[in-house]
Write an enzyme that holds these catalytic residues in place. Structure first.
Site, short mmCIF file in Angstrom:
data_model
loop_
_atom_site.label_atom_id
_atom_site.label_comp_id
_atom_site.label_asym_id
_atom_site.label_seq_id
_atom_site.Cartn_x
_atom_site.Cartn_y
_atom_site.Cartn_z
N PRO A 1 -61.38 131.51 69.65
CA PRO A 1 -60.63 131.85 70.86
C PRO A 1 -59.13 131.98 70.61
CG PRO A 1 -62.02 129.91 71.22
CD PRO A 1 -62.10 130.24 69.78
N ASP B 1 -67.00 157.45 74.61
CA ASP B 1 -67.06 156.11 75.17
C ASP B 1 -65.93 155.85 76.15
OD1 ASP B 1 -69.25 155.28 73.75
OD2 ASP B 1 -68.07 154.39 72.12
N GLU C 1 -65.58 121.79 66.76
CA GLU C 1 -64.19 122.02 67.16
C GLU C 1 -63.56 123.11 66.29
OE1 GLU C 1 -64.14 120.28 69.85
OE2 GLU C 1 -65.92 119.30 69.02
N ARG D 1 -71.56 150.92 65.42
CA ARG D 1 -71.87 152.13 66.19
C ARG D 1 -70.81 153.20 66.05
NH1 ARG D 1 -69.58 152.69 70.80
NH2 ARG D 1 -71.23 153.76 71.92
N1 4GX Z 1 -64.25 134.27 70.70
N2 4GX Z 1 -65.89 129.95 70.16
C1 4GX Z 1 -65.92 129.36 67.78
C2 4GX Z 1 -65.67 127.04 67.10
C3 4GX Z 1 -64.40 127.37 66.40
C4 4GX Z 1 -63.15 127.02 66.91
C5 4GX Z 1 -62.04 127.34 66.18
C6 4GX Z 1 -63.43 128.34 64.55
C7 4GX Z 1 -62.18 127.99 65.00
C8 4GX Z 1 -65.03 132.23 70.61
C9 4GX Z 1 -64.53 133.24 71.46
C10 4GX Z 1 -65.43 130.89 71.04
C11 4GX Z 1 -65.92 128.54 70.52
C12 4GX Z 1 -66.45 130.25 68.84
C13 4GX Z 1 -65.37 127.68 69.42
N3 4GX Z 1 -64.52 128.03 65.24
N4 4GX Z 1 -65.00 132.73 69.37
N5 4GX Z 1 -66.06 127.96 68.16
N6 4GX Z 1 -64.37 133.17 72.77
O1 4GX Z 1 -65.30 130.57 72.20
O2 4GX Z 1 -64.52 133.97 69.42
#
Ligand code: 4GX
Length: 235
Positions: free
Chosen positions: A88, A168, A115, A153
């Site tokens: 995120p 698109d 985490e 795609r």
């Molecule tokens: N867009 N998540 C990843 C664990 C995490 C946290 C920090 C690596 C670094 C998300 C999103 C998402 C939740 C996937 C936390 N991994 N990933 N996860 N929205 O919410 O990409």
């Protein structure tokens, strides 16, 4: 194009990748996806992939050693391609980012759980961080699949119609116009007359007007901000 995915749950990808368009892309050799279980690169008896955070606070953090071992044994040290962490905290994924990534012959995707990953992975292995959007998922697997799907795609030969990616929504900068198929009347609801008229100039005018009206109403930001300057919040 080749993707190598590093994850604790490689089986999650198979159901999605082994159907329909992405299945065919792999069969004809346009797309290759390598799935690698980070757990296979642990060296301890219990195959430990995560541990408690330094400084406390609860939760678990993915250990650096198995991640480095996995990525470097598949891609070399240093890896010869971008290594993208799904998080995120990354830059927001968009059609523009998908187009940028489609220019690479090879990408590595790292899907985290818990985490997240030890900061040394981000600092010394990861070269790019991408977020699917401002919401919290249980892992980076779904975002990795979204990236593979949206990028694949765009590759020549993956879609039946070679002009499809240019048609698109988002590539055009407008949302799509309404689509209808048979029957011409369903429960009393009729398909707009113009679409059945056979007048292709009128049909094109109607579609452009619909796309513009829909974009103004639902996504005015797409009209004021070019391409995808999101300006959105960051988690
Ligand atoms: N867009 N998540 C990843 C664990 C995490 C946290 C920090 C690596 C670094 C998300 C999103 C998402 C939740 C996937 C936390 N991994 N990933 N996860 N929205 O919410 O990409």
């Amino acid at each position: 194009m080749r993707f190598d995915v590093f994850t604790l749950f490689p089986e999650m990808f198979s159901a999605y990748l082994d159907e329909s368009i992405l299945k065919r892309a792999q069969e004809v050799g346009i797309l290759q996806v390598g799935l690698h279980n980070i757990r296979d690169y642990t060296t301890d008896k219990h195959h430990t992939t995560a541990d408690v955070p330094y400084g406390g606070g609860g939760g678990m953090v993915m250990k650096p050693e198995p991640i480095f071992r996995a990525v470097e044994s598949i891609l070399g040290a240093p890896p010869g391609c971008p290594v993208i962490l799904l998080t995120p905290q990354g830059r927001r994924f968009s059609q523009k980012v998908a187009e940028e990534l489609a220019g690479y012959p090879h990408l590595a995707l790292l899907s985290g759980r818990y985490e997240g990953v030890d900061e040394r992975v981000r600092e010394h292995l990861v070269t790019d961080e991408i977020s699917l959007g401002d919401f919290v998922l249980t892992g980076g697997e779904l975002p990795a699949m979204a990236v593979i799907d949206a990028v694949s795609r765009l590759l020549p030969g993956v879609l039946g119609d070679p002009d499809a990616p240019q048609k698109d929504s988002h590539a055009s900068g407008l949302l799509e116009y309404p689509h209808y198929t048979r029957p011409p009347e369903f429960r009393g609801w009729e398909v707009p007359e113009v679409l059945r008229s056979g007048n292709h100039a009128e049909i094109e005018k109607w579609r452009q007007a619909q796309a513009l009206a829909r974009t103004k109403k639902r996504r005015p930001d797409m009209l004021t901000q070019p391409e995808d300057e999101d300006g959105g919040e960051v988690s």
